[in-house]
Design an enzyme around this catalytic site. Structure first.
Site, PDB file in Angstrom:
ATOM      1  N   TYR A 135     -81.214  59.585 135.699  1.00 40.79           N
ATOM      2  CA  TYR A 135     -82.248  60.108 134.647  1.00 40.79           C
ATOM      3  C   TYR A 135     -81.726  60.935 133.293  1.00 40.79           C
ATOM      4  N   SER A 144     -83.445  71.890 126.274  1.00 41.86           N
ATOM      5  CA  SER A 144     -84.150  72.534 126.157  1.00 41.86           C
ATOM      6  C   SER A 144     -85.458  72.142 125.479  1.00 41.86           C
ATOM      7  N   GLY A 177     -76.313  62.353 135.827  1.00 40.40           N
ATOM      8  CA  GLY A 177     -75.214  62.375 136.312  1.00 40.40           C
ATOM      9  C   GLY A 177     -75.445  60.812 137.150  1.00 40.40           C
ATOM     10  N   GLN A 330     -67.111  98.404 149.631  1.00 37.89           N
ATOM     11  CA  GLN A 330     -67.311  96.672 150.136  1.00 37.89           C
ATOM     12  C   GLN A 330     -68.922  96.661 151.006  1.00 37.89           C
ATOM     13  N   THR A 422     -78.710  75.957 134.183  1.00 45.12           N
ATOM     14  CA  THR A 422     -78.817  75.439 133.114  1.00 45.12           C
ATOM     15  C   THR A 422     -79.626  74.301 133.027  1.00 45.12           C
ATOM     16  N   GLU A 424     -82.278  71.816 134.653  1.00 42.41           N
ATOM     17  CA  GLU A 424     -83.848  71.573 134.974  1.00 42.41           C
ATOM     18  C   GLU A 424     -84.328  73.440 134.523  1.00 42.41           C
TER      19      GLU A 424
HETATM   20  C1  LIG Z   1     -53.233  85.031 139.733  1.00 45.52           C
HETATM   21  C2  LIG Z   1     -52.643  86.381 140.425  1.00 45.52           C
HETATM   22  C3  LIG Z   1     -51.474  86.737 139.777  1.00 45.52           C
HETATM   23  C4  LIG Z   1     -50.598  87.962 140.905  1.00 45.52           C
HETATM   24  N1  LIG Z   1     -49.277  87.995 140.248  1.00 45.52           N
HETATM   25  C5  LIG Z   1     -48.899  88.853 141.160  1.00 45.52           C
HETATM   26  C6  LIG Z   1     -47.005  89.612 141.048  1.00 45.52           C
HETATM   27  O1  LIG Z   1     -46.762  88.942 140.007  1.00 45.52           O
HETATM   28  N2  LIG Z   1     -46.331  90.180 141.931  1.00 45.52           N
HETATM   29  C7  LIG Z   1     -47.385  90.717 142.635  1.00 45.52           C
HETATM   30  O2  LIG Z   1     -46.149  91.460 143.532  1.00 45.52           O
HETATM   31  N3  LIG Z   1     -48.342  90.606 143.252  1.00 45.52           N
HETATM   32  C8  LIG Z   1     -49.095  89.769 142.092  1.00 45.52           C
HETATM   33  N4  LIG Z   1     -50.518  89.499 142.713  1.00 45.52           N
HETATM   34  C9  LIG Z   1     -50.919  89.944 143.919  1.00 45.52           C
HETATM   35  C10 LIG Z   1     -52.024  91.169 142.841  1.00 45.52           C
HETATM   36  O3  LIG Z   1     -51.276  91.976 142.747  1.00 45.52           O
HETATM   37  C11 LIG Z   1     -52.798  91.583 144.520  1.00 45.52           C
HETATM   38  O4  LIG Z   1     -53.383  90.421 144.756  1.00 45.52           O
HETATM   39  C12 LIG Z   1     -53.650  92.914 143.837  1.00 45.52           C
HETATM   40  O5  LIG Z   1     -53.207  94.076 144.455  1.00 45.52           O
HETATM   41  C13 LIG Z   1     -55.105  93.137 145.217  1.00 45.52           C
HETATM   42  O6  LIG Z   1     -54.730  92.704 146.277  1.00 45.52           O
HETATM   43  P1  LIG Z   1     -55.321  92.231 147.813  1.00 45.52           P
HETATM   44  O7  LIG Z   1     -55.044  91.206 147.306  1.00 45.52           O
HETATM   45  O8  LIG Z   1     -54.039  92.977 148.739  1.00 45.52           O
HETATM   46  O9  LIG Z   1     -56.805  92.476 148.076  1.00 45.52           O
HETATM   47  P2  LIG Z   1     -57.355  93.667 149.050  1.00 45.52           P
HETATM   48  O10 LIG Z   1     -56.788  94.695 148.571  1.00 45.52           O
HETATM   49  O11 LIG Z   1     -57.172  93.293 150.238  1.00 45.52           O
HETATM   50  O12 LIG Z   1     -59.240  93.445 148.654  1.00 45.52           O
HETATM   51  C14 LIG Z   1     -59.970  92.831 149.098  1.00 45.52           C
HETATM   52  C15 LIG Z   1     -60.823  94.265 149.205  1.00 45.52           C
HETATM   53  O13 LIG Z   1     -60.826  94.937 150.049  1.00 45.52           O
HETATM   54  C16 LIG Z   1     -61.167  96.428 148.595  1.00 45.52           C
HETATM   55  N5  LIG Z   1     -60.431  97.382 149.177  1.00 45.52           N
HETATM   56  C17 LIG Z   1     -59.231  97.447 149.680  1.00 45.52           C
HETATM   57  N6  LIG Z   1     -58.643  98.521 149.761  1.00 45.52           N
HETATM   58  C18 LIG Z   1     -59.566  99.293 149.757  1.00 45.52           C
HETATM   59  C19 LIG Z   1     -60.054 100.547 149.652  1.00 45.52           C
HETATM   60  N7  LIG Z   1     -59.242 101.424 150.076  1.00 45.52           N
HETATM   61  N8  LIG Z   1     -61.146 101.144 149.954  1.00 45.52           N
HETATM   62  C20 LIG Z   1     -62.543 100.744 148.927  1.00 45.52           C
HETATM   63  N9  LIG Z   1     -62.050  99.155 149.355  1.00 45.52           N
HETATM   64  C21 LIG Z   1     -61.015  98.185 149.604  1.00 45.52           C
HETATM   65  C22 LIG Z   1     -61.241  95.612 147.426  1.00 45.52           C
HETATM   66  O14 LIG Z   1     -61.750  96.182 146.417  1.00 45.52           O
HETATM   67  C23 LIG Z   1     -61.395  94.203 147.496  1.00 45.52           C
HETATM   68  O15 LIG Z   1     -62.898  94.189 147.496  1.00 45.52           O
HETATM   69  C24 LIG Z   1     -51.127  88.572 142.265  1.00 45.52           C
HETATM   70  C25 LIG Z   1     -52.594  87.889 142.115  1.00 45.52           C
HETATM   71  C26 LIG Z   1     -53.017  87.120 141.503  1.00 45.52           C
HETATM   72  C27 LIG Z   1     -54.357  86.618 142.200  1.00 45.52           C
HETATM   73  C1  LIG Z   2     -74.096  69.780 135.248  1.00 49.40           C
HETATM   74  C2  LIG Z   2     -75.477  69.484 134.965  1.00 49.40           C
HETATM   75  C3  LIG Z   2     -75.559  68.141 134.886  1.00 49.40           C
HETATM   76  C4  LIG Z   2     -77.024  68.026 134.069  1.00 49.40           C
HETATM   77  N1  LIG Z   2     -77.254  66.898 134.276  1.00 49.40           N
HETATM   78  C5  LIG Z   2     -78.514  66.194 133.530  1.00 49.40           C
HETATM   79  C6  LIG Z   2     -79.507  64.257 134.324  1.00 49.40           C
HETATM   80  O1  LIG Z   2     -79.089  64.427 134.922  1.00 49.40           O
HETATM   81  N2  LIG Z   2     -79.795  64.390 133.389  1.00 49.40           N
HETATM   82  C7  LIG Z   2     -80.092  64.856 132.040  1.00 49.40           C
HETATM   83  O2  LIG Z   2     -81.281  64.965 131.130  1.00 49.40           O
HETATM   84  N3  LIG Z   2     -80.047  66.534 131.427  1.00 49.40           N
HETATM   85  C8  LIG Z   2     -78.690  66.604 132.392  1.00 49.40           C
HETATM   86  N4  LIG Z   2     -77.924  68.218 131.932  1.00 49.40           N
HETATM   87  C9  LIG Z   2     -78.766  68.401 130.961  1.00 49.40           C
HETATM   88  C10 LIG Z   2     -79.781  70.102 131.440  1.00 49.40           C
HETATM   89  O3  LIG Z   2     -80.811  69.346 131.803  1.00 49.40           O
HETATM   90  C11 LIG Z   2     -79.525  70.558 129.651  1.00 49.40           C
HETATM   91  O4  LIG Z   2     -77.976  70.991 129.601  1.00 49.40           O
HETATM   92  C12 LIG Z   2     -80.764  72.229 129.854  1.00 49.40           C
HETATM   93  O5  LIG Z   2     -81.498  71.926 129.929  1.00 49.40           O
HETATM   94  C13 LIG Z   2     -80.444  73.308 129.247  1.00 49.40           C
HETATM   95  O6  LIG Z   2     -80.491  72.745 127.599  1.00 49.40           O
HETATM   96  P1  LIG Z   2     -79.450  72.733 126.427  1.00 49.40           P
HETATM   97  O7  LIG Z   2     -77.839  72.223 127.140  1.00 49.40           O
HETATM   98  O8  LIG Z   2     -79.815  71.958 125.962  1.00 49.40           O
HETATM   99  O9  LIG Z   2     -79.592  74.183 126.267  1.00 49.40           O
HETATM  100  P2  LIG Z   2     -79.729  75.259 124.189  1.00 49.40           P
HETATM  101  O10 LIG Z   2     -80.959  74.961 124.815  1.00 49.40           O
HETATM  102  O11 LIG Z   2     -78.581  74.054 123.828  1.00 49.40           O
HETATM  103  O12 LIG Z   2     -79.615  76.375 125.418  1.00 49.40           O
HETATM  104  C14 LIG Z   2     -78.812  77.292 124.457  1.00 49.40           C
HETATM  105  C15 LIG Z   2     -78.666  78.371 124.628  1.00 49.40           C
HETATM  106  O13 LIG Z   2     -80.124  78.539 123.476  1.00 49.40           O
HETATM  107  C16 LIG Z   2     -80.689  79.864 124.534  1.00 49.40           C
HETATM  108  N5  LIG Z   2     -82.147  78.944 124.216  1.00 49.40           N
HETATM  109  C17 LIG Z   2     -82.699  77.954 123.798  1.00 49.40           C
HETATM  110  N6  LIG Z   2     -83.743  77.857 123.342  1.00 49.40           N
HETATM  111  C18 LIG Z   2     -84.472  79.103 123.626  1.00 49.40           C
HETATM  112  C19 LIG Z   2     -85.985  79.337 123.186  1.00 49.40           C
HETATM  113  N7  LIG Z   2     -86.269  79.219 122.571  1.00 49.40           N
HETATM  114  N8  LIG Z   2     -86.045  80.657 122.912  1.00 49.40           N
HETATM  115  C20 LIG Z   2     -84.530  81.585 123.544  1.00 49.40           C
HETATM  116  N9  LIG Z   2     -83.399  81.095 123.503  1.00 49.40           N
HETATM  117  C21 LIG Z   2     -83.099  79.908 123.709  1.00 49.40           C
HETATM  118  C22 LIG Z   2     -80.856  79.257 125.697  1.00 49.40           C
HETATM  119  O14 LIG Z   2     -81.394  80.226 126.608  1.00 49.40           O
HETATM  120  C23 LIG Z   2     -78.650  79.284 125.561  1.00 49.40           C
HETATM  121  O15 LIG Z   2     -78.875  80.731 125.833  1.00 49.40           O
HETATM  122  C24 LIG Z   2     -77.453  68.875 132.826  1.00 49.40           C
HETATM  123  C25 LIG Z   2     -76.149  69.350 132.980  1.00 49.40           C
HETATM  124  C26 LIG Z   2     -75.801  70.173 133.006  1.00 49.40           C
HETATM  125  C27 LIG Z   2     -75.073  70.878 132.635  1.00 49.40           C
END
Ligand SMILES: Cc1cc2nc3c(=O)[nH]c(=O)nc-3n(C[C@H](O)[C@H](O)[C@H](O)COP(=O)(O)OP(=O)(O)OC[C@H]3O[C@@H](n4cnc5c(N)ncnc54)[C@H](O)[C@@H]3O)c2cc1C
Ligand SMILES: Cc1cc2nc3c(=O)[nH]c(=O)nc-3n(C[C@H](O)[C@H](O)[C@H](O)COP(=O)(O)OP(=O)(O)OC[C@H]3O[C@@H](n4cnc5c(N)ncnc54)[C@H](O)[C@@H]3O)c2cc1C
Lengths: 663, 663
Positions: A135, A144, A177, A330, A422, A424
């Site tokens: 399409y 749009s 697509g 949570q 985005t 449709e």
């Molecule tokens: C890209 C990336 C890089 C990282 N790099 C390092 C690094 O270099 N070294 C390192 O040691 N670690 C690293 N980490 C680990 C990171 O520090 C932990 O993922 C982070 O501290 C969150 O802990 P968790 O994953 O155990 O989350 P969890 O505690 O399991 O969280 C799960 C959910 O439980 C909720 N939750 C947990 N406890 C409570 C509570 N008491 N009350 C309410 N809600 C709670 C949270 O809000 C969350 O929604 C990295 C993580 C990422 C994603």
């Molecule tokens: C994964 C993917 C698959 C797709 N598949 C297809 C496909 O199979 N066939 C096809 O034909 N197309 C396809 N598309 C295109 C898609 O339909 C367009 O990207 C979509 O219609 C949005 O239009 P645009 O990218 O021009 O956004 P824009 O209109 O350029 O939007 C940019 C910004 O301007 C704002 N804006 C635009 N007009 C107005 C207005 N009048 N008032 C206020 N704000 C406005 C929007 O809100 C947005 O924040 C695909 C796109 C994606 C991402």
């Protein structure tokens, strides 16, 4: 460890009949059985394995997708699957592919916009996949604004052909697509030029590639537009770029159900009304709403199961720590999303009905409900896809660090899902359409009875005056009170916008100036629809022990969560007092406690296989940690103890030889 | 086309001195020059090209990152860059790598927790990168709850060694960046066991890999944990898994600045107070806030420039269409993010000062401001990272379909950024800490004067009583009125939580039950901090024509946007009337019009190179379409006209031979 259910304690807490809830979710026992059958067919077939997807380079990824699509088609043919079964099969294969556009857009475009003759010629070819189509509407410069498309289709009466051409760089088709590498044909939207004059944008069936060797036909430049968001994600799809250099197609390849061009270069409008096209839009958007509930429920299923497995803090005397699902923060993030998944499921079901209704009316030349149905589906598409995109990411965050791993399934789900906000119709552009319809409805109240989802506007006088009567937290457990609150808020916001607009001399200027507020009014209206369709659903008979009661709790959670989140609207319009808003919030906390014991069973009721979920954190048995640990070792980086590049790029640093090293 | 500035008309509209704004953003002229110098050094060096990153497989990606890191280190050595210069260089290389953890966590951990002797031994090795280290705290089973870590460090007095061991699967270290493939050493956090007794969690320097051949040492299992969110994104980092099988290290490799274990197995507390560790946390979180403003400003720069280039709808008589930046909905989504980027920049600058202040006080044994500083940085880390993550995705949506392309830069920016919401403290867990501090502050008001960012609580009686005096939209252009509104809202919400908590017999139960509301109160408090630091910034002298005035507009946008978004809080606490809230919203619309002419110049003022932005949509010259078109053809899928897999998997379908095809 095999076979142990780490969530069995959770499942024992369930207060309702899970099988009956599965039926309620699926829509009917038959629908459930069909869906389950297809899910298992896919899950048990190693051809559909998807774990390695994110590790593949683009070419390998695409090849793998082509393989899966072929295997799926083979199953459809071999097993003589029905159209409905094939649809579910493709859904559970869970990999965006050219087939989505072939079946979802190319075929419907011909069905909707082709003449009987054209349908007779093209549909059998498409249905047997002797041709593959896409399409092609959007261009580099216009998405749009469809009326702004630049591709031209100029009628040449001497040869009885259209000349399809891309006059500018920005007129290159861009995004469709399946276009880039696979499609042999496309429905191309272009400016119809006859006798030097512009006659609107129309669809044309254009062959792009040779049916012999698949090479692009003369005058056609076609390719892939490059990588998109995510690892595997939507990169399995060949979204394409397409340019035409004076490509000629026979006159009868313009889709002519509505507008015809004759041999003699005359434009003839058929007696089929233009609005028919809206019917297709209602159809497509209804499927998008259904997809939203699917995507959100998947994310919620993963986050809910993992939140019951994950324990953190709160151990007393060396006992187990608290399951994170027991923290109120949570719950206040997760349970509204669980409720939303159900809400979207039911509003989707209703939309399916609405589409049928519209279709029947159209057949009987009744166009009266079309504008309302159109606005309603536009609004619900926008509301559900925005909430789902945000909801998936929130589910990822709810899983803490581990949610950031691709093996959690959530990054891929998010990356694949978000373009639904985005395509449709950009979600904000759609809300502006809803707002326009609302403003019109309000302005016509004096002489035109609002219908369907705007019927409540007919009671606008009452809705502007009556204030909320709830006086206790329990008072909020009342569907009437809930619906009235949402109706009053929506009506008051729409009327308020109408009044402000009236102050502008130029209504268009006013609309532009106030558009941010208008969008808020549109959201209020759409939320009302979802809430009231959920309430209506519960007025039906829903069999099974505890099923209806549990759904009632979810319905209240959905409504009161929205009420709390948007309490500014409810208070600003004067419908609620701060005290009443606070009571609603108190009730919400109580409701979370009621959801808690049923949480796991509520996500089990989606009846998703581990294959479909594609998430270690969300696996049915909750056996998260050993699976995470095992999966890690499969990363290519772990092929060797010492990583590629160590000797060239790390060793010289450690040995203080970086100044002389060849980098 | 080369050399044409498609945004020059926009740049002509500017009402302020862009060079002066650049200085205001950078902090000083010297800071600007240094940062610009490093940015150009990177941008002009082809070794740092990053366009192909998303197309690489994991191994190739990692090798490429190791190459860039080595090249960066070579520059640092060759050009004798200062520490500050090296920091900016790494930032502009813009590729997560093991060096981030080596410099950002390993070195600071030794600096903060090591004794003088330990620092003398290890820091020179680390500073010359003769060893490469990481920070290994989190385990498979424990992240947020550090006290729950399971890795053990058991003192063996016979050999004067610690035995480091992973007793369970969940005790496997999991996540540390740089651990998987590169680090030779780690600071490992483990449960100290002396004489069979548990003495808290402490850090230990452990060598992981041979300095000769880089193979893991005996007893050590180490590897990468697998793919993470996004294409290239954070997959350039070797986040690792690590298990110990009774690994022995000398006693002097426990970081002993605070707690010491003697040869005789005695535990000795040094006179260094435990709170010192908070100092490091304040430092690390302050850098995270600074990074938030960097990431958000990048996204905003891209979305703003593209919104000025993109035109859609609204053409009259064949003239150009409307730039989407002129739509009020676009402005109401974009400009608050632009204002937030500036707000976060200034609150980050203030936090840097706060850290210095805390450090000086600690040196003078003054711990009085530490709890407040700790709560404040925890809250600001949470607030700014959440807003930035959401803001980047909103910027992507603001770019319509094209924002979904990796070449827009936004998907990668999002995927790399979002873990900032989780690491260094899960954002919700952090807000709960802030809430705890607020509740405590409120409960102690009778006898303890609140300090720093909670000083306003000292005026709680007035803040509970006084209501807003604003009577016109212009009335909102008053810093005093703004700050008082945010103070009143925050104070009232905190007091209200305090009152509700008092109804519970068990305060801990109350805290758990009300935690969702407490989090909202914490957010209100943190927003107040950002708003008031912005207001304070504007009370300083800011040179340059129009600079201060423009920043004032942004400050009002930020505050009134928050006020509108959270109007429920302001109305529910009774501080504002609906009329006043509505006036604020009217003023907000007017402010958007004031931002509009300066929008491009405001993002130019970030002084980002096209290399750093890494976005075709955001390029300085606005020449978007040709660049998008060219970039597409570089995708590997476009290497050939007919895609790999066509003959095996598509041809048989087209030829109706799928039933007999070998798939
Ligand atoms: C890209 C990336 C890089 C990282 N790099 C390092 C690094 O270099 N070294 C390192 O040691 N670690 C690293 N980490 C680990 C990171 O520090 C932990 O993922 C982070 O501290 C969150 O802990 P968790 O994953 O155990 O989350 P969890 O505690 O399991 O969280 C799960 C959910 O439980 C909720 N939750 C947990 N406890 C409570 C509570 N008491 N009350 C309410 N809600 C709670 C949270 O809000 C969350 O929604 C990295 C993580 C990422 C994603
Ligand atoms: C994964 C993917 C698959 C797709 N598949 C297809 C496909 O199979 N066939 C096809 O034909 N197309 C396809 N598309 C295109 C898609 O339909 C367009 O990207 C979509 O219609 C949005 O239009 P645009 O990218 O021009 O956004 P824009 O209109 O350029 O939007 C940019 C910004 O301007 C704002 N804006 C635009 N007009 C107005 C207005 N009048 N008032 C206020 N704000 C406005 C929007 O809100 C947005 O924040 C695909 C796109 C994606 C991402």
């Amino acid at each position: 460890m095999e076979g142990v259910d780490y969530l069995s304690d959770e499942r024992k807490k369930t207060q309702f009949d899970v099988e009956a809830m599965k039926v309620a979710w699926a829509g009917s026992r038959e629908a459930l059985q069909l869906s389950d059958r297809m899910a298992k067919l896919v899950a048990n077939d190693p051809a559909f394995e998807k774990f390695t997807r994110p590790m593949m380079g683009r070419k390998e990824l695409m090849k793998n997708t082509l393989r899966k699509a072929a295997h799926g088609w083979k199953l459809i043919v071999d097993l003589r699957l029905t159209e409905e079964e094939a649809k579910w099969l493709r859904l559970y294969i869970d990999e965006p592919a050219y087939t989505d556009l072939h079946w979802g857009m190319f075929v419907p475009a011909i069905e909707g916009q082709g003449t009987e003759e054209q349908k007779k010629k093209w549909l059998p070819l498409a249905q047997k996949m002797q041709i593959i189509g896409c399409y092609a509407q959007t261009e580099l410069g216009h998405g749009s604004n469809v009326q702004g498309l630049e591709t031209t289709a100029t009628f040449d009466p001497r040869t009885d052909e259209f000349v399809i051409h891309s006059p500018t760089l920005t007129s290159s088709k861009w995004w469709p697509g399946g276009l880039g590498k696979v499609s042999t044909h496309a429905v191309v939207y272009a400016r119809l030029i006859v006798g030097g004059e512009f006659h609107g944008v129309h669809g044309f069936i254009v062959q792009l590639r040779s049916l012999e060797d698949h090479s692009p036909l003369p005058g056609i430049t076609v390719g892939d537009i490059g990588m998109k968001f995510g690892n595997g994600a939507y990169n399995t799809m060949d979204n394409g770029v397409l340019r035409f250099d004076h490509v000629r197609i026979p006159r009868d390849q313009m889709l002519m159900r509505v507008t015809q061009v004759t041999k003699e270069a005359k434009i003839v409008q058929s007696d089929v009304p233009r609005q028919l096209i809206y019917g297709t839009m209602v159809y497509v958007r209804q499927t998008i709403v259904a997809d939203a509930s699917k995507a959100l429920s998947r994310a919620v299923c993963i986050a809910t199961r993992y939140s019951a497995v994950r324990r953190q803090f709160g151990s007393r005397n060396g006992g187990p720590e608290t399951q994170v699902i027991d923290y109120k923060t949570q719950q206040s993030r997760l349970f509204p999303l669980l409720a939303s998944a159900y809400a979207f499921r039911f509003v989707g079901e209703w939309l399916k009905w609405l589409y049928m209704d519209v279709k029947q009316r159209l057949a009987a030349n009744d166009f009266s409900t079309l504008p309302e149905a159109h606005a309603c589906t536009a609004g619900l598409k926008s509301l559900t896809t925005t909430a789902t995109a945000d909801g998936i990411e929130e589910c990822r965050k709810l899983c803490g660090g581990h949610g950031y791993l691709v093996s959690s399934g959530l990054p891929e789900l998010f990356a694949v899902y978000i373009p639904a906000c985005t395509y449709e119709g950009d979600n904000v552009v759609l809300l502006l359409q809803v707002a326009r319809f609302l403003v019109k409805t309000v302005s016509e109240l004096g002489y035109k009875k609002p219908v369907g989802t705007t019927a409540y506007m007919g009671r606008v006088a009452t809705l502007m005056q009556n204030n909320c009567a709830v006086q206790t937290a329990e008072g909020w457990l009342n569907p009437g009170a809930i619906v009235e609150a949402f109706e009053s808020r929506a009506a008051r916001m729409a009327v308020r916008c109408g009044r402000q607009l009236a102050k502008f001399e130029n209504p268009e200027e006013g609309f532009a100036e106030l558009s941010a507020d208008l969008v808020e009014a549109a959201v209020a209206h759409c939320q009302l629809i979802v809430v009231s369709k959920f309430v209506e659903k519960l007025q039906q008979d829903i069999p099974g022990k505890g099923v209806k009661q549990t759904l009632e709790v979810l319905c209240y959670v959905y409504a009161l969560f929205l009420l709390h989140k948007h309490q500014g609207d409810f208070l600003a319009t004067g419908y609620l007092t701060p005290k009443q808003a606070s009571l609603a919030n108190d009730q919400l906390r109580t409701l979370y406690s009621k959801v808690r014991p049923n949480a796991i069973a509520l996500v089990d009721s989606f009846s998703y296989t581990d294959h479909y979920l594609g998430s270690i954190l969300g696996c049915y048995d909750g056996n998260v940690y050993p699976k995470l640990y095992e999966a890690a070792w499969k990363d290519p980086l772990n092929d060797s103890d010492v990583v590629d590049g160590f000797h060239e790029y790390v060793q010289p640093i450690l040995k203080q030889k970086v100044r002389t090293a060849k980098l």
